[in-house]
Design a protein around this motif. Sequence first.
Motif, mmCIF file in Angstrom:
data_model
loop_
_atom_site.group_PDB
_atom_site.id
_atom_site.type_symbol
_atom_site.label_atom_id
_atom_site.label_comp_id
_atom_site.label_asym_id
_atom_site.label_seq_id
_atom_site.Cartn_x
_atom_site.Cartn_y
_atom_site.Cartn_z
ATOM 1 N N TYR A 175 -6.637 -42.263 51.467
ATOM 2 C CA TYR A 175 -6.354 -41.387 51.532
ATOM 3 C C TYR A 175 -6.416 -40.576 52.247
ATOM 4 O O TYR A 175 -5.584 -39.831 53.450
ATOM 5 C CB TYR A 175 -6.621 -40.497 50.229
ATOM 6 N N VAL A 229 -4.090 -30.491 59.170
ATOM 7 C CA VAL A 229 -3.306 -31.641 58.469
ATOM 8 C C VAL A 229 -1.919 -31.442 58.907
ATOM 9 O O VAL A 229 -1.229 -30.130 58.950
ATOM 10 C CB VAL A 229 -3.292 -31.588 56.929
ATOM 11 N N ASP A 267 -9.672 -31.776 49.669
ATOM 12 C CA ASP A 267 -10.344 -31.353 50.361
ATOM 13 C C ASP A 267 -11.159 -29.832 50.250
ATOM 14 O O ASP A 267 -10.893 -29.021 50.518
ATOM 15 C CB ASP A 267 -8.525 -30.755 51.570
ATOM 16 N N LEU A 311 -3.572 -39.273 55.380
ATOM 17 C CA LEU A 311 -3.403 -37.953 55.642
ATOM 18 C C LEU A 311 -3.710 -37.333 57.200
ATOM 19 O O LEU A 311 -3.692 -36.529 57.303
ATOM 20 C CB LEU A 311 -3.899 -36.997 54.506
ATOM 21 N N ALA A 322 2.241 -31.937 58.413
ATOM 22 C CA ALA A 322 3.004 -32.370 57.833
ATOM 23 C C ALA A 322 4.697 -31.099 58.345
ATOM 24 O O ALA A 322 4.835 -30.171 58.774
ATOM 25 C CB ALA A 322 2.859 -31.276 55.845
#
Length: 277
Positions: A67, A11, A106, A71, A13
């Motif tokens: 969601y 993921v 997750d 993400l 970020a």
Amino acid sequence: MKIVFANSAWVGAAERLILRGGSWRSVRLRVRYGLIFHASEGPVLVDTGYTPEALTGERRGRMLRLYGALLKPKLNAAEQVLPVLKRFGLSPDDIRTVIVTHFHADHISGLSLLRKARFIASDAAWARVKSRTPRQNLRHGVFTELFPEDFETRLDGLSSKQHVEARNGVPGGADLFGDGSVIAVDLPGHADGQFGLLFAGFERPLLYAVDVQWLLRALTENRAPGFPATLIAEDAAAIEPTSAILRCFLATGGEVMLCHDPAPTLYDLPMSDPVAG
């Protein structure tokens, strides 16, 4: 006892969102889950990471679809639950215990794959999930469609476990298997009912601290992110006291591992055999 961690997905970020004073560069975060080989309990999963059930499954509601779109996790096919179990000569039905550290997507999205497992989790947090409306659960980051329909029947709550007291800088908690090998340590802040796992019998005691922070640097350098990261915390005021406990554990010679930190550890796949404790 042996333990290995797999990475179910990546993921992205921005660093400054997960590290105070960080840059705007994108950081690829892991989404770990664990596999314990316990002398008496056999193979035990620690969460399940992200699985297709959370990202493409037919049971997903509108908010879970949103969601996933926001993400954008990138599933790591080789380290999904089923291929990792196969790598060690196991099938899903060989897993009789799953430790569920908290109820975010997750960590629970693959529970439906484990048809014969009991689920060790916070029964107090589960009671709160049941008492909330679907909208309230969404505000707590809980997507109830990811729980197996018989989750409660198979729930083995923390409240039934014997408590071990803290000693010499080593946190106390619930003795999950009654032999001191795996201790569930309460880690409030990030999610309702979140607990980490202490493996005190290793040569260097290991505390899997799950999602107390996203980056180990945020913990060791005391650079926990503030707003807007705190908006998604269950109890933002508890994050720093919990982080302080982990720093104390590190100062006494322990090792802390996080779910999402991108740096590889000695416990991570790929390796030919799980790491011995």
